[in-house]
Design a protein around this motif. Structure first.
Motif, PDB file in Angstrom:
ATOM      1  N   ALA A  88      -6.391   5.228 -43.477  1.00  0.00           N
ATOM      2  CA  ALA A  88      -7.149   6.718 -43.261  1.00  0.00           C
ATOM      3  C   ALA A  88      -5.862   7.481 -42.366  1.00  0.00           C
ATOM      4  O   ALA A  88      -5.927   8.518 -42.442  1.00  0.00           O
ATOM      5  N   ARG A  89      -5.554   6.926 -41.349  1.00  0.00           N
ATOM      6  CA  ARG A  89      -4.666   7.411 -40.656  1.00  0.00           C
ATOM      7  C   ARG A  89      -3.351   8.001 -41.219  1.00  0.00           C
ATOM      8  O   ARG A  89      -2.839   8.907 -40.822  1.00  0.00           O
ATOM      9  N   LEU A 120      -7.167   3.895 -50.101  1.00  0.00           N
ATOM     10  CA  LEU A 120      -8.094   3.563 -49.259  1.00  0.00           C
ATOM     11  C   LEU A 120      -9.578   2.997 -50.030  1.00  0.00           C
ATOM     12  O   LEU A 120     -10.139   2.151 -49.829  1.00  0.00           O
ATOM     13  N   ILE A 121      -9.802   4.117 -50.873  1.00  0.00           N
ATOM     14  CA  ILE A 121     -11.075   4.039 -51.624  1.00  0.00           C
ATOM     15  C   ILE A 121     -10.953   2.687 -52.703  1.00  0.00           C
ATOM     16  O   ILE A 121     -12.005   1.967 -52.993  1.00  0.00           O
ATOM     17  N   SER A 160      -3.631   9.072 -44.429  1.00  0.00           N
ATOM     18  CA  SER A 160      -4.155   9.923 -45.288  1.00  0.00           C
ATOM     19  C   SER A 160      -3.924   9.483 -46.823  1.00  0.00           C
ATOM     20  O   SER A 160      -3.620  10.147 -47.738  1.00  0.00           O
ATOM     21  N   ARG A 161      -3.689   8.083 -46.965  1.00  0.00           N
ATOM     22  CA  ARG A 161      -3.803   7.505 -48.249  1.00  0.00           C
ATOM     23  C   ARG A 161      -5.105   7.293 -48.714  1.00  0.00           C
ATOM     24  O   ARG A 161      -5.549   6.080 -48.973  1.00  0.00           O
ATOM     25  N   TYR A 162      -5.943   8.370 -49.061  1.00  0.00           N
ATOM     26  CA  TYR A 162      -7.322   8.098 -49.238  1.00  0.00           C
ATOM     27  C   TYR A 162      -7.625   7.733 -50.669  1.00  0.00           C
ATOM     28  O   TYR A 162      -8.711   6.730 -50.807  1.00  0.00           O
ATOM     29  N   GLY A 163      -6.790   7.729 -51.701  1.00  0.00           N
ATOM     30  CA  GLY A 163      -7.038   7.081 -53.114  1.00  0.00           C
ATOM     31  C   GLY A 163      -6.702   5.408 -52.905  1.00  0.00           C
ATOM     32  O   GLY A 163      -7.557   4.758 -53.516  1.00  0.00           O
TER      33      GLY A 163
END
Length: 121
Positions: free
Chosen positions: A88-89, A96-97, A91-94
């Protein structure tokens, strides 16, 4: 609480921690990715193994040694959460999900498969 029970949990915990470190580093070093495949592998194989143990019901001593001790140290909920925060920090949201989805959905599936295998033994 009996001291033999504590000894079984401690012995299993020692072996599980060493195994987690080895597997996580070996897999993590082999697959360089935003997704922490080392921890994912440890947690998914641990889900299968714990399901197998529960399904097979090999008794109190095996449950303490392998279930509580080994699997308790081998699988790692805290590392999973710390890696989610790191993703999350960054910004690797894909990633992460995907990591969350794979850990929970595959973890439940592998635990159930292990349970079914254990019941058939």
């Amino acid at each position: 609480m009996m001291w033999t029970d504590v000894g079984l949990v401690a012995a299993g915990g020692f072996l599980g921690a060493v195994a987690r470190y080895y597997v996580s580093k070996k897999i993590g070093g082999r697959f360089q990715s935003a997704v922490p495949y080392g921890t994912l592998t440890v947690n998914l194989t641990g889900c299968f193994a714990l399901g197998l143990l529960v399904g097979a019901d090999w008794g109190h001593a095996v449950s303490l040694l392998a279930g509580t001790g080994f699997m308790g140290a081998y699988t790692t909920f805290s590392t999973f959460k710390a890696e989610l925060v790191a993703l999350a920090r960054q910004s690797r949201y894909g990633a992460l999900i995907g990591y969350i989805a794979a850990t929970y959905s595959l973890g439940i599936a592998w635990c159930y498969i292990g349970y079914c295998v254990g019941r058939s033994i």
